[in-house]
Design an enzyme around this catalytic site. Structure first.
Site, PDB file in Angstrom:
ATOM      1  CG  HIS A 358       6.766  14.979  -7.711  1.00 54.95           C
ATOM      2  ND1 HIS A 358       7.120  13.832  -8.382  1.00 54.95           N
ATOM      3  CD2 HIS A 358       7.923  15.570  -7.359  1.00 54.95           C
ATOM      4  CE1 HIS A 358       8.438  13.730  -8.415  1.00 54.95           C
ATOM      5  NE2 HIS A 358       8.954  14.775  -7.798  1.00 54.95           N
ATOM      6  CE  LYS A 549      -2.006   2.305  -9.382  1.00 56.87           C
ATOM      7  NZ  LYS A 549      -1.042   3.148 -10.080  1.00 56.87           N
ATOM      8  NE  ARG A 550       0.423   5.620   0.704  1.00 56.15           N
ATOM      9  CZ  ARG A 550       0.997   6.439   1.579  1.00 56.15           C
ATOM     10  NH1 ARG A 550       2.316   6.587   1.586  1.00 56.15           N
ATOM     11  NH2 ARG A 550       0.278   7.085   2.466  1.00 56.15           N
ATOM     12  CE  LYS A 555      -1.562   6.839  -6.197  1.00 51.63           C
ATOM     13  NZ  LYS A 555      -0.618   6.685  -7.338  1.00 51.63           N
ATOM     14  CB  THR A 657       7.099   5.051 -11.417  1.00 57.26           C
ATOM     15  OG1 THR A 657       6.722   5.008 -10.035  1.00 57.26           O
ATOM     16  CG2 THR A 657       7.650   6.426 -11.768  1.00 57.26           C
ATOM     17  CE  LYS A 661       8.103   1.027  -9.508  1.00 56.55           C
ATOM     18  NZ  LYS A 661       7.468   1.254  -8.196  1.00 56.55           N
TER      19      LYS A 661
END
Ligand SMILES: *Cc1c(COP(=O)(O)O)cnc(C)c1O
Length: 824
Positions: A358, A549-550, A555, A657, A661
């Site tokens: 991952h 998101k985290r 990110k 992901t 969505k």
């Protein structure tokens, strides 16, 4: 036989659960009482099917897949269970006739947040798809008493509170199974003894013991009778267990002292990607793996007597390296308990296991010290050394006398402290190693596992992630679901690529209007939630620009923040500037030990509170950071997103992901060519996505030549201004000077994720977003096209590929006849 799913029967079931199950008078029952009784009523139907399914699987001696994951981020189960069992509308009617609303009942349920983020949510989506596609499957994990922490903001800072998801009441879905209690050994030492044939064998003796108690969560499929389950292990004290051994770590004393017997499975480690060497985490991993393997072998032996057949009956998928010790544990069981020869044991083991990687981030790669192993699992360490020596023989054959290859591939990392590389163990002990998006898999082959790829050329393969359309469209977005079904029927729920049929309606102005009306209604609902949670008033017609998101530097929530500051500054300098109104929506938890992530949260909240109160910009910009990001919150934000922020540094996000969505729910993506964004772009076409930023090869080239963020800082007037402004203390008037310094320092001097290098490209791209949003019809067409084209990202597709290409697993439909036999 009566129809248990008719409205009158369901009402009877609910009343019975309330009175006989909860011992409550309907006159005085609370909402929670009604929620529990309704859930238990649904559960009776689910349980009939669970029994029928398991009986059928047992009778046919089928092959099963066992999904091993330290995390399952299930969220709420109520609505999805009702949808999947096919009683949603009946229950809605029944509840309505009883003077209650489904919406209010739903709010009674705590999220089952037994995971950190994407990895745990993937496991949950896969469970839904496995059941829906009639695959015999069991998910194995840990029954954490406390899920991921609950987040609040105090003066803009993240505060962490315990997530007591079971509260006093437990969960109406779980089934405790003390009859399958399983013993696990720890610590002790290894003795060499002679067996009755004169062979010297190893014996693990003087161990401490702990019990695992299964808690099962049924997982019903949609539109099928199959009900699989998740089996989560809770630890329980064995009489002989010496808990002093646990007291050595600096583990949170407050929880530790309360109840020693449950300490092992007390908390989920809130570590996303970064792994801190915690002994308890190591024990958690072994504990659940050992319980689960014993459970699997017990089930196998009920129907089979030849170990050679195990790979035909069991496939075990390792969700990341967290359960990697399973490979060694199964070897130990075969060698020590069944006296199987090494070669045979290894051949069976490697045919059973498969591993999903991952992350490429170096800090995400799990290692445990040899010292930890030798204290807690001394026999396993011996087995690891043996596996390693056979691996190094292969390496020697392929690359004779090549020390650097030996070092690169060894299971043991030499250094000040010797470490066991869990990813290497997974690669050698599995017949399949998969990445989670095409780009990620390609990078695995080229970089992280390049030597292994040379050694085992057919092992590494791709399985692009997916999401379940039941939760991420049907249940979370009823308005859009109803609209879609009214046009193309409901086959998309089990076959998401059918959404392509929506392309016929893209040019239909009425459909465009209906599609955007559903979006507006969802935004209006989110606006009321923002009002309620954050006290901020937002205009539902504004562009909802969403990053959920985290919180992680890769990110790049801070890149988003710099753009917000730039827009704000442009507006102040030119009050007549014509930009579309935006609501920036954030939701994110930061790992408690990750200071930079917490500093970014503080920065966003600080900037937000200034912008939200500034009347000079007449409400054109709003920043809403919703606290406590979790699945149920995602289900309210996703349907309301116009723009989906997927802006990681190219090469850092394995798949994502959240991107899937939001695209499924008609949001347009602004993103880098990273993770599954690449494949989303392939599906929707470059004209229906907003791409920006450095590509992977450009990132690599920039780093090679020596990246200097100061250059970008000095070269771009606006960038410099907003960074200096952020660092000036203007946004944190009530905090000590230098509150945001760590963020500023990192951006200007290190900027490991190239925020400054991508800023201008991002900002320009956002201007294209602005221009596009003004053209309502164009935006609607692009949004519809996104929904129509992302069918590939169903977790049904992903699970189907795993079943065919990795597990060799066939679906086993559960027939009505089998079901009837369960009900006398
Ligand atoms: C989908 C999801 C994630 C993963 O989001 P990414 O944008 O892919 O990182 C994390 N947490 C929750 C609650 C989710 O629903």
């Amino acid at each position: 036989m009566t129809d248990t799913s008719s409205v009158p029967e369901l009402k009877k079931l609910i009343y019975n659960q309330l009175r006989l199950g909860l011992v409550r008078d309907p006159e005085t029952a609370t909402l929670r009482d009604w929620w529990i009784s309704t859930s238990k009523a649904a559960r009776t139907i689910i349980i009939e099917r669970l029994i029928a399914t398991q009986r059928e699987h047992y009778r046919k001696n089928v092959k099963r897949v066992y999904y091993f994951s330290l995390e399952f981020l299930m969220g709420r189960l109520f609505s999805n269970s009702l949808h999947n069992v096919g009683i949603f509308s009946q229950i809605q009617q029944a509840i309505g006739e009883m003077g209650l609303s489904l919406d209010s009942l739903r709010e009674e349920e705590y999220d089952m947040a037994l995971g950190n983020g994407g990895l745990g949510r993937l496991a949950a989506c896969f469970m839904d798809s496995l059941a829906t596609m009639d695959f015999p499957a069991i998910g194995y994990g840990i029954y954490y008493q406390y899920g991921l922490f609950k987040q609040e903001f105090h003066n803009g800072y993240q505060a962490e509170l315990p997530d007591d998801w079971m509260h006093l009441f437990g969960s109406p879905w779980e089934i405790k199974r003390p009859e399958y209690a399983t013993e696990v050994q720890l610590y002790g030492r290894v003795e060499n003894v002679f067996d009755e044939y004169g062979n010297c064998v190893q014996k693990w003796v003087n161990t401490k013991k702990v019990l695992g108690i299964p808690h099962d969560i049924p997982v019903p499929g949609f539109g099928t009778k199959t009900v699989n389950y998740l089996r989560l292990w809770a630890s329980h004290a064995d009489k002989s267990f010496d808990f002093e051994a646990f007291n050595r770590g600096e583990y949170d004393k407050a929880i530790l002292e309360k109840n020693c017997s449950e300490i092992l499975t007390k908390v989920l480690y809130p570590n996303d990607k970064t792994e801190r060497g915690r002994e308890l985490r190591f024990i958690q991993q072994y504990f659940f793996v050992s319980c689960s393997l014993q459970d699997i072998l017990r089930r196998f032996l009920k129907n089979n007597d030849n170990w050679e057949h195990l790979p035909e009956k069991a496939a075990i998928q390792l969700n990341d390296t967290h359960p990697a010790i399973a490979i060694v544990e199964l070897m130990r069981i075969f060698l020590d308990l069944y006296a199987m020869p090494w070669e045979q044991a290894w051949s069976i083991v490697t045919r059973v296991f498969a591993y999903t990687n991952h992350t490429l981030l170096p800090e995400g790669l799990e290692k445990w010290s040899v010292a930890t192993f030798s204290a807690i699992l001394p026999r396993h360490l011996q087995v690891i050394y043996e596996i390693n020596s056979k691996l190094l023989e292969q390496v020697e054959k392929k690359w004779p006398h090549n020390t650097s290859k030996r070092c690169a591939l060894s299971l043991i990392e030499e250094g000040r402290e010797k470490m066991v590389r869990m990813a290497h163990l997974c690669v050698v002990g599995s017949h399949s190693v998969n990445g989670v998006a095409a780009l990620h898999t390609q990078l695995l082959k080229q970089h992280l596992f390049s030597e292994f790829h040379a050694l085992y050329p057919s092992k590494i393969n791709n399985k692009t992630n997916g999401i379940t359309p039941r939760r991420w469209l049907l249940a979370c977005n009823p308005r859009l679901s109803v609209l879609i079904t009214s046009k193309i029927g409901d086959s998309w729920i089990r076959n998401l690529s059918r959404l392509r049929a929506l392309e016929d309606y893209i040019e239909d102005p009425e459909f465009q209007q209906d599609f955007m009306a559903a979006k507006l209604a969802n935004k209006t609902f989110l606006a009321s939630l923002i009002q309620q949670e954050c006290g901020i008033t937002v205009d539902p017609s504004a562009l909802f620009d969403v990053q959920i998101k985290r919180l992680h530097e890769y990110k790049r929530q801070h890149l988003n923040l710099l753009h917000i500051l730039a827009l704000y500054r442009r507006l102040l300098q030119n009050p007549n500037l014509d930009i579309v109104s935006r609501v920036f929506v954030f939701a994110a938890k930061a790992t408690p030990g990750y200071d930079m992530a917490k500093c970014i949260i503080k920065a966003i909240n600080s900037v937000g509170s200034v912008i939200n109160r500034d009347s000079r910009i007449s409400g054109k910009l709003k920043v809403a950071f919703l606290p406590n990001y979790r699945v149920s919150l995602a289900q309210r934000i996703v349907p309301a997103a116009d723009l989906s922020e997927q802006i990681s540094t190219a090469g850092k996000e394995a798949s994502g992901t959240g991107n899937m969505k939001m695209a499924l729910n008609g949001a347009l993506t602004i993103g880098t060519l990273d993770g599954a964004n690449v494949e989303i772009c392939e599906e929707v076409g470059e004209e229906n996505i907003f791409l920006f930023g450095l590509k992977i090869n450009e990132v690599a080239a920039l780093l090679r030549k020596g990246y200097c963020p100061e250059e970008f800082y000095h070269a771009d007037e606006e960038l410099r201004a907003v960074i200096d402004w952020l660092g000036s203390g203007y946004f944190t008037p009530c905090d000590p000077p230098g509150t945001l310094n760590p963020l500023l320092e990192s951006l200007i001097h290190q900027d490991p994720f190239l925020v400054l290098a991508d800023f201008r490209s991002y900002s320009d791209c956002q201007q294209r977003v602005d221009a596009t949003f003004r053209d309502k019809s164009l935006w609607a067409r692009m949004a519809i096209f996104n929904t129509a084209r992302v069918g590939k990202f169903s977790s049904d597709r992903a699970v189907g590929e795993y079943a065919r290409e990795i597990w060799q697993l066939d679906p086993v439909p559960v027939l009505g006849a089998e079901l009837n036999r369960c009900i006398p």
